[in-house]
Design an enzyme around this catalytic site. Structure first.
Site, short mmCIF file in Angstrom:
data_model
loop_
_atom_site.label_atom_id
_atom_site.label_comp_id
_atom_site.label_asym_id
_atom_site.label_seq_id
_atom_site.Cartn_x
_atom_site.Cartn_y
_atom_site.Cartn_z
N ARG A 87 -5.12 -0.52 14.94
CA ARG A 87 -6.52 -0.90 15.04
C ARG A 87 -7.39 0.16 15.67
O ARG A 87 -8.74 0.55 15.09
CB ARG A 87 -6.52 -2.30 16.10
N GLY A 137 -5.10 -0.49 6.84
CA GLY A 137 -3.40 -0.38 6.84
C GLY A 137 -3.30 0.41 8.19
O GLY A 137 -2.23 0.51 8.70
N ASN A 190 -1.13 -8.87 15.52
CA ASN A 190 -1.14 -10.29 15.22
C ASN A 190 0.08 -10.71 14.23
O ASN A 190 0.03 -11.94 13.87
CB ASN A 190 -2.41 -10.80 14.70
N ASP A 223 4.56 -4.85 3.96
CA ASP A 223 3.44 -5.06 4.90
C ASP A 223 3.25 -6.41 4.65
O ASP A 223 3.49 -7.17 3.96
CB ASP A 223 2.39 -4.25 4.09
N SER A 259 -0.58 -4.36 12.27
CA SER A 259 -1.19 -5.28 13.06
C SER A 259 -0.55 -6.12 14.28
O SER A 259 0.68 -6.12 14.09
CB SER A 259 -1.72 -6.70 12.39
N ASP A 267 -0.47 -8.07 5.88
CA ASP A 267 -1.91 -8.50 5.28
C ASP A 267 -2.08 -7.91 4.16
O ASP A 267 -2.21 -6.56 3.97
CB ASP A 267 -2.82 -7.96 6.72
N ASP A 273 -0.20 -2.87 0.39
CA ASP A 273 -1.62 -2.92 -0.34
C ASP A 273 -2.60 -1.88 -0.22
O ASP A 273 -3.59 -1.46 -0.61
CB ASP A 273 -2.25 -4.18 -0.25
#
Length: 236
Positions: free
Chosen positions: A59, A56, A136, A12, A134, A14, A192
């Protein structure tokens, strides 16, 4: 840690490679609390709401999940909705505007321990991928100076294009393993978020590592992590 048992590691992004989870948390908090205040709702959005409903997930799924927790119903709208619209997609886009501005103005530095593990795995010849909800993720990896290490990137854009269900479903992780040409049983998932750990567990991956950046060791273990660390350098 016997890395000879595994051919690939699926990270992952972020909160695992970069501390952008904190930026996401602040962006979600501002967006949701402004929204709740405008509707006259006194119960605020909190960091615990982030871990319970948003962390996680894709969005718009995060928006739906949190709104449902408060008994709020909004039309879904469309991903092209302007961020001023009070739709699920409009709120998601509003949050993304805030995140993108912080990334543009402040940049992002990866966790040193994560960089050490990535470099060690590259030296071993272990195949690497990033699996992120994400949209991004490409810009975050580029800004962090790590894009070259990840030939496979399955992010929110790829998931939308291929119709892959987001975490906690395992589809995005399984897609990354397929693109790398490895069996799930020979791959490690590093996450995470409890939703990401659940995805790794559901996908039958050989090892699921939880990184405790705030979700809590117990929560990560309950979600299916085989082991939990506080820094990825512990895996070297």
């Amino acid at each position: 840690m016997d890395w000879d048992q595994y051919d690939a590691v699926l990270f992952d992004l972020d909160g695992v490679i970069t501390p952008t989870a904190v930026v996401h948390m602040h962006a979600w908090s501002k967006m949701f609390n402004d929204f709740l205040t405008a509707r006259g709702i006194e119960e605020p959005y909190t960091d615990q709401d982030y871990y319970d409903y948003v962390d996680g997930k894709p969005r718009y799924d995060g928006v739906r999940s949190f709104l449902a927790s408060r008994g709020i119903e909004l039309p879904d709208g469309h991903p092209s909705d302007p961020s001023s619209d009070d739709t699920v997609c409009g709120l998601g886009n509003r949050k993304n505007d805030a995140f993108s501005e912080v990334l543009r103005t402040e940049g992002v530095e990866p966790y040193p321990g994560s960089v050490r593990l990535i470099e060690a795995l590259v030296e071993r010849g272990t195949k690497l991928a990033v699996v992120s909800s994400s949209r991004n993720a490409p810009s975050v990896l580029e800004t962090a100076g790590l894009r070259q290490h990840f030939p496979v990137l399955v992010d929110g854009n790829v998931a939308a294009e291929k119709g892959l269900r987001g975490k906690p479903a395992p589809a995005t992780f399984l897609e990354a393993a397929t693109e790398l040409g490895v069996e799930a049983s020979r791959a490690v998932v590093v996450e995470d978020a409890t939703s990401g750990v659940e995805a790794g567990s559901a996908g039958g991956f050989g090892l699921v590592v939880g990184v405790d950046r705030g979700a809590g060791e117990d929560a990560l273990l309950r979600a299916g992590a085989h082991r939990v660390v506080s820094d990825l350098a512990e895996l070297i």
